[in-house]
Each structure stands twice: as structure tokens, then as C-alpha cells.
Design a protein around this motif. Structure first.
Motif, PDB file in Angstrom:
ATOM      1  N   ALA A   1       0.858  -1.189   0.000  1.00 38.82           N
ATOM      2  CA  ALA A   1       0.000   0.000   0.000  1.00 38.82           C
ATOM      3  C   ALA A   1       0.895   1.240   0.000  1.00 38.82           C
ATOM      4  O   ALA A   1       1.012   1.942   1.006  1.00 38.82           O
ATOM      5  N   GLU A   2       1.533   1.496  -1.140  1.00 40.72           N
ATOM      6  CA  GLU A   2       2.528   2.566  -1.197  1.00 40.72           C
ATOM      7  C   GLU A   2       1.915   3.941  -0.957  1.00 40.72           C
ATOM      8  O   GLU A   2       2.497   4.778  -0.261  1.00 40.72           O
ATOM      9  N   GLY A   3       0.769   4.212  -1.574  1.00 42.98           N
ATOM     10  CA  GLY A   3       0.121   5.499  -1.358  1.00 42.98           C
ATOM     11  C   GLY A   3      -0.227   5.710   0.101  1.00 42.98           C
ATOM     12  O   GLY A   3       0.001   6.795   0.668  1.00 42.98           O
ATOM     13  N   HIS A   4      -0.785   4.679   0.724  1.00 44.88           N
ATOM     14  CA  HIS A   4      -1.105   4.761   2.150  1.00 44.88           C
ATOM     15  C   HIS A   4       0.157   4.969   2.981  1.00 44.88           C
ATOM     16  O   HIS A   4       0.141   5.740   3.957  1.00 44.88           O
ATOM     17  N   ALA A   5       1.259   4.292   2.620  1.00 46.00           N
ATOM     18  CA  ALA A   5       2.500   4.428   3.384  1.00 46.00           C
ATOM     19  C   ALA A   5       2.940   5.884   3.443  1.00 46.00           C
ATOM     20  O   ALA A   5       3.352   6.388   4.496  1.00 46.00           O
ATOM     21  N   VAL A   6       2.834   6.595   2.311  1.00 45.06           N
ATOM     22  CA  VAL A   6       3.252   7.996   2.272  1.00 45.06           C
ATOM     23  C   VAL A   6       2.297   8.870   3.076  1.00 45.06           C
ATOM     24  O   VAL A   6       2.725   9.705   3.887  1.00 45.06           O
ATOM     25  N   THR A   7       0.990   8.693   2.896  1.00 45.06           N
ATOM     26  CA  THR A   7       0.026   9.536   3.612  1.00 45.06           C
ATOM     27  C   THR A   7      -0.008   9.204   5.103  1.00 45.06           C
ATOM     28  O   THR A   7      -0.180  10.096   5.949  1.00 45.06           O
ATOM     29  N   PHE A   8       0.137   7.948   5.459  1.00 44.80           N
ATOM     30  CA  PHE A   8       0.273   7.533   6.861  1.00 44.80           C
ATOM     31  C   PHE A   8       1.478   8.232   7.492  1.00 44.80           C
ATOM     32  O   PHE A   8       1.399   8.763   8.615  1.00 44.80           O
ATOM     33  N   SER A   9       2.585   8.278   6.750  1.00 43.11           N
ATOM     34  CA  SER A   9       3.779   8.975   7.229  1.00 43.11           C
ATOM     35  C   SER A   9       3.501  10.468   7.391  1.00 43.11           C
ATOM     36  O   SER A   9       3.937  11.098   8.365  1.00 43.11           O
ATOM     37  N   ALA A  10       2.768  11.026   6.420  1.00 45.92           N
ATOM     38  CA  ALA A  10       2.441  12.453   6.490  1.00 45.92           C
ATOM     39  C   ALA A  10       1.602  12.765   7.726  1.00 45.92           C
ATOM     40  O   ALA A  10       1.801  13.797   8.393  1.00 45.92           O
ATOM     41  N   GLY A  11       0.648  11.891   8.033  1.00 48.25           N
ATOM     42  CA  GLY A  11      -0.174  12.094   9.222  1.00 48.25           C
ATOM     43  C   GLY A  11       0.651  12.108  10.493  1.00 48.25           C
ATOM     44  O   GLY A  11       0.437  12.934  11.389  1.00 48.25           O
ATOM     45  N   MET A  12       1.624  11.190  10.578  1.00 52.12           N
ATOM     46  CA  MET A  12       2.483  11.162  11.759  1.00 52.12           C
ATOM     47  C   MET A  12       3.375  12.394  11.815  1.00 52.12           C
ATOM     48  O   MET A  12       3.618  12.964  12.883  1.00 52.12           O
ATOM     49  N   ALA A  13       3.886  12.812  10.631  1.00 52.29           N
ATOM     50  CA  ALA A  13       4.731  14.006  10.595  1.00 52.29           C
ATOM     51  C   ALA A  13       3.953  15.235  11.038  1.00 52.29           C
ATOM     52  O   ALA A  13       4.495  16.120  11.721  1.00 52.29           O
ATOM     53  N   LYS A  14       2.677  15.300  10.670  1.00 56.45           N
ATOM     54  CA  LYS A  14       1.841  16.432  11.061  1.00 56.45           C
ATOM     55  C   LYS A  14       1.731  16.541  12.579  1.00 56.45           C
ATOM     56  O   LYS A  14       1.584  17.638  13.134  1.00 56.45           O
TER      57      LYS A  14
END
Length: 623
Positions: free
Chosen positions: A371-384
Motif C-alpha cells: 500500500a505505497e500510497g497509504h504508506a506515504v500519507t500515513f507517514s504524512a499524518g504522523m509528521a503532522k
């Protein structure tokens, strides 16, 4: 593995010959097919365990369905070696993944039996549905999805559409609880617990056939009966079936290694109207004990002794490490120093070596499945929320997350460190896996820092730099394989963003490189005595080192840029644009990958073909 003569397999040149066999011969054929795969891959490495796990399914599919007129769409080509052998490529299978040999994954360009391309996961349901709709159900279409691919978002999008369009698609879920590593997530847990009474399924099927043959089963009645049976089944099993909740008939789970039973089931389902899903339990590496016992290693084990299962690795003690291992160890080192650091990978913890940090810091390392797209957005959520994710994705697979990088990371300038493993040419896996496009497709996105290390020390320093405050979205790309420094550990020091290095001064021509290909260029320059050649390691594609480029623009009339990525849009294009924008007019030669998909072969062979090998570089400099 016991060696036997391929008495039956040697007579099979196409599936029509397979279909002439009695069912009593199929198990022996499966044993011979499995033996042939093991023997061939022991000397010509490839993806072993996944193909061993679907031998019986492969034989049953070609036995029941009239291929190639009927379509079998494989999801993830790791499963398809048996398919290749049974469809006219047995004698050529020894050339698999070799330059000029058969392709590493199914491709319609190679065989009419290969219905669709399948280098990346999760596309089978969507492609197969398209085929079924286009043919107006005039042929049977089967999607075979497995190796964790059901966790991919595209698979769910396909399922959603399957349930709403008239079609007779058969989806086969090859459930082996694995991708490369063990599968993760809610779908995996759901499939583990999903159980339907086989007797109930058989009775329901026979009842439906009897009602239909007596003209008592109109479409409206059929839908009503399906809803009623779903409700009854939910009461009996105390669990809602997600597939039947989407109006996709569900059958299973069944043993995916009982070839006679598979033939019987497929024959029953073959002409059934409407979308249906057959759930099979298989074992990755089935029939070969070493592959069954340690599946991640035997996904693609390299050369091995087929009798003992001993891997043939050679002496690696005094060799430089793989870039992925430098990443893995450095991530753990940084995470111990900075408690904000989080690791994220889409189903590649072993492949990218994040498993090193997972062992010590399991609560801070996340495998999110394919789930590459999710991996990036999941990371973005944590970074936020104040974390500092290192999200590691193979370069070719990061293409799927392009919108996520733009929309969810770059716009908000979030501190996500995107590490692109397997960047550049990857060799035998071919065009679906080359990391050819990352520099070009990421360069236009605002707010990104993009860099590539020339060696292991540079990788460590770039990772250290990326986790410092106020660095924003940070891209680090590096290749598959080994680096150049045996003693690779070095102090963790900051590299000022946007600074390159002058490795060698010169007066005749300036060579600008980015990434590990700079090591090859340095070797080439050492052999040239007739020219004074300057060499600059740019390090950063974005931002470019403008001080360095002013020096080059003022001093040199001839510039060569060299990169292990596509020429169009990458480093060479960036330098060309910068020189034009700042009033310099040198003659610039851009060396990189062509505007074409590069086929499979060794990295050295492919570099020679595309013209970025040492000899080609030397000749270009001497011009």
C-alpha cells in the motif's frame, strides 16, 4: 528434493496437451513441474517460493479453462513460473531473466497466454474486469490475486466495481499469508478467520443449478436468494462475509494444493453467472522444505543446492555492504538518538532492511502491507503530529504514491524522509522494476529536497541531515546492490542542503554526476591522461549547488552530465535549464537512460546497451 524424470511434463508444450491428460495424472505433473522450477532456479536465480505455492492451481486453471481464448490474469508475476513452463516456454525457461531470454514477469508482448502485464501488485481484478466487460462475457476471465496483493488499494477499487457491473468474473484469492515478508493488516486477520462450511456451499450450488435448470431462478429471485443465504450464513458463522456483502459469490476456503479438488471446483464455477470469488489456502514454497521453512529468504534466494537447500553466497566478509543494509543499520542508530523517528515500509521490511530496526524497536517500525500510497500519507499524518517518519519504498513502486507525495507531503512541507531503494537500473527484474523515473518525476514538485549518495558514507550523512530540524520533505535515492566502502561506518555529520563536491579539478571538460554512478566515472577519469577532466558530485538534484554551477559555467565550454535515471527531466535537464537561465551556453551532453523501457539483463549488460557503462563514458569524455 527427490529427482525424477519429467515423464509427463516433457510431453506438455501447450495447455491443450495438458487437457488431454486424465485427472489421475495431474498430481504427478504437479510434482514434475515443481521439481523443474526448483532445478532451474537453483542455477538461474529468480522468484522461487511464490511459484511453488501455486503449482496445483496453475495446472488446474489450464486444465479447466480454454486458454489462451479464456483469460488468466496473474497478479504479481512472482507466481507465474509454472504458467510460463506450461505455455510453450519450457525449453526457454533456462533463459528466464537473462538478457535476450524470456521476460521475468508475464507480458502479452511475449506470449498470447500472458493476458496482462503484472510486475506490480494488486492490478489483476481491475484489468480482468475490464477484459470481461469488453468481451461481453463471451469468454471466461479469471483473476489470480495473491502474495499479499489484496491489501493494495487498487484491489479494493476493483472489487467495488466488480460488485456494480454485470460480469461473470472469477476471482481466485491465493491466500498464503505472505507477501515477501508475512502479510499484515486487517485483511490478513480477516482472511485467517474466514471460514465457510464446504457442505453448505455445495448444497447451495446444487440447489441453484436445479432451480435454474427448471426455470425457477429468475435474476430477481437469484438476488433475493443470495441475500437470504448471506443472512443465514452470517447467523450460522457469526461473521459477515465481506465479499458476499458486496454481492460477489464466495466459495471457500479450500485447500489450494489438492489438484483434483481444484479441478472439480473450477468446473463447477466455470459457467456460473455473476461475479464470484474462490478462496484458496496455499503455502508459499509448498513442496520444497527449505522454502516452506523460511519464506522471506526463499522468495528470491539466489543460487542454491537443490538437494540440500544450501544457499550459494560466496565470500562476502571483505565485500562492501548492500546500500539497503547501510540504511537499516543507520536507521536504527538514528532512531536510538532521536525518539521522533518512525520507520514505515509497504511490505518490504526484509527487502529494505528495516527489519534490523524492527527487531529492537518494534513499536516504532510499521509494515503497512502492499500500500505505497497509504504508506506515504500515513507517514504524512504522523509528521503532522510531530513525528519524523523514514518511509522506505522501492523506487519503481513509489510511482504509485505520486499524488500522495504532492498532495499530502509537499504542500504542507511535512518532514517525511522518503528513501527510494532500488533506484536506477535493477537488472534482471526488467522494465516493471527499474527505478528509472524518480529523479524526473519528483524534480518539478515544490518544497522537496532530492539527493542521492555516491557511497555508503554519504548515505549515512544524508540520512542524518534529513532528520535535523526544519528540513521538510526529504528524498534520498540509492541503488540495489553493494556500495564501494568495506569499512562503511563513519561519523554522522550534516551535509548542507544543496551542496555538491568537486572531486577532481580539470580544464578541458567538466563531468557532473549524481549518485553511485559517480564511482564508475571516477575510475574512468583515472584512466584518461590525454584530457584534463574535472569531476563534480552534485549530491543534490534539488536544490542544485548554484555556486558550483557558476564555477562550471564560467570555466567550461563542454559539460557532460551522467545519471542512472532517464535523461529526460533528470540531472542533465536540470543543469541544461540552469545554464540557460543564467546566461551560460556550454555544449552539454546528457548521459542517462533513454526514452524507452529498458528490458532485463545484468546491470552491466544494460548499462552497455543504454550507453552509461565505463567504455561509453570514456568515449564521450574523449570526444
Amino acid at each position: 528434493m527427490e529427482q525424477n524424470k519429467l515423464e509427463i511434463l516433457s510431453t506438455i508444450d501447450n495447455p491443450s496437451q495438458l487437457r488431454s491428460l486424465g485427472t489421475d495424472k495431474l498430481q504427478q505433473l504437479c510434482s514434475e513441474l515443481r521439481q523443474d522450477i526448483v532445478n532451474e532456479l537453483s542455477v538461474n536465480p529468480g522468484h522461487l517460493a511464490s511459484s511453488l505455492g501455486v503449482v496445483e492451481l496453475t495446472v488446474a486453471l489450464h486444465y479447466v479453462f480454454n486458454t489462451p481464448e479464456d483469460r488468466i490474469v496473474w497478479d504479481v508475476g512472482h507466481q507465474a513460473y509454472g504458467h510460463k513452463i506450461l505455455t510453450g516456454r519450457r525449453d526457454q525457461f533456462s533463459t528466464n531473466r537473462k538478457l535476450g531470454g524470456i521476460k521475468p514477469f508475464p507480458s502479452p508482448e511475449e506470449s498470447e497466454y500472458d493476458s496482462f502485464i503484472c510486475g506490480h501488485a494488486s492490478n489483476s481484478i481491475s484489468a480482468a474486469l475490464g477484459m470481461a466487460v469488453a468481451s461481453q462475457n463471451s469468454r471466461h476471465v479469471v483473476a489470480v490475486i495473491g502474495d499479499g496483493a489484496m491489501s493494495g488499494g487498487l484491489a479494493f477499487e476493483g472489487l467495488n466495481n466488480v460488485s456494480s457491473i454485470p460480469n461473470d468474473l472469477l476471482i481466485i484469492l491465493n491466500d498464503n499469508d505472505m507477501s515477501i515478508d508475512r502479510s499484515v493488516g486487517g485483511m490478513k486477520e480477516y482472511l485467517l478467520s474466514l471460514s465457510t462450511n464446504e457442505t453448505y456451499n455445495a448444497l447451495r450450488f446444487r440447489a441453484a443449478r436445479w432451480l435454474a435448470s427448471n426455470g425457477l431462478l429468475s435474476e430477481a429471485r437469484k438476488q433475493g436468494l443470495i441475500r437470504l443465504s448471506n443472512a443465514l450464513k452470517s447467523v450460522i458463522s457469526e461473521q459477515q462475509n465481506i465479499f458476499e456483502g458486496m454481492n460477489i459469490r464466495y466459495f471457500g476456503p479450500f485447500d489450494g494444493h489438492n489438484v483434483k479438488e481444484l479441478v472439480r471446483i473450477l468446473r463447477q464455477l466455470k459457467d456460473m453467472k455473476g461475479p464470484k470469488l474462490l478462496h484458496l489456502h496455499t503455502k508459499k514454497g509448498h513442496g520444497y522444505a527449505p522454502a516452506e521453512n523460511y519464506k522471506p529468504v526463499w522468495h528470491a534466494p539466489g543460487k542454491f543446492d537443490p538437494e540440500t537447500g544450501e544457499l550459494i553466497t560466496g565470500d562476502t566478509k571483505n565485500m562492501p555492504p548492500k546500500f539497503q543494509d547501510v540504511f537499516g543499520h543507520t536507521l536504527l542508530e538514528l532512531a536510538k538518538q532521536n525518539d521522533k523517528i518512525i520507520g514505515v515500509t509497504p511490505a518490504m521490511p526484509t527487502g529494505c532492511s528495516m527489519n534490523i530496526a524492527m527487531k529492537e524497536l518494534p513499536e516504532r517500525m510499521f509494515d503497512v502491507g502492499i500500500a505505497e500510497g497509504h504508506a506515504v500519507t500515513f507517514s504524512a499524518g504522523m509528521a503532522k503530529e510531530g513525528k519524523l517518519p523514514f518511509c522506505n519504498i522501492y523506487s519503481a513502486f513509489a510511482q504509485r504514491a505520486y499524488d500522495n507525495v504532492i498532495h499530502d507531503v509537499a504542500i504542507l512541507k511535512l518532514p517525511v524522509v522518503l528513501c527510494l531503494d532500488r533506484a536506477g537500473l535493477v537488472g534482471e527484474d526488467g522494465p516493471t522494476h527499474h527505478g528509472a523515473f524518480d529523479l524526473a518525476f519528483l524534480r518539478p514538485i515544490p518544497n522537496l529536497t532530492i539527493c542521492s549518495p555516491m557511497n555508503e558514507h554519504e548515505l549515512r550523512k544524508m540520512m542524518y541531515t534529513a532528520q535535523l530540524p526544519d528540513k521538510g520533505p526529504f528524498i534520498i535515492r540509492y541503488p540495489r546492490g553493494r556500495g564501494v566502502i568495506v569499512n562503511w561506518r563513519c561519523p554522522l555529520e550534516e551535509i548542507p542542503v544543496g551542496t555538491g563536491r568537486k572531486l577532481r579539478d580539470g580544464s578541458d571538460v567538466a563531468v557532473l554526476t549524481i549518485g553511485p554512478i559517480g564511482n564508475d566515472v571516477a575510475q574512468v577519469i583515472d584512466t584518461i591522461s590525454t584530457k584534463s577532466v574535472a569531476h563534480y558530485d552534485m549530491r543534490f538534484l534539488k536544490p542544485l549547488d548554484e555556486n558550483l554551477l557558476h564555477e562550471v559555467g564560467k570555466k567550461f565550454n563542454r559539460i557532460i552530465t551522467i545519471e542512472d535515471g532517464v535523461r529526460n527531466g533528470g540531472l542533465g535537464s536540470a543543469v541544461l535549464e540552469w545554464m540557460s537561465d543564467h546566461g551560460y551556453a556550454p555544449q552539454i551532453t546528457r548521459m542517462g537512460l533513454p526514452d524507452a523501457f529498458v528490458e532485463h539483463g545484468t546491470i552491466q549488460q544494460l548499462r552497455e546497451i543504454v550507453g552509461i557503462d565505463n567504455e561509453s563514458i570514456k568515449n564521450e569524455i574523449l570526444k
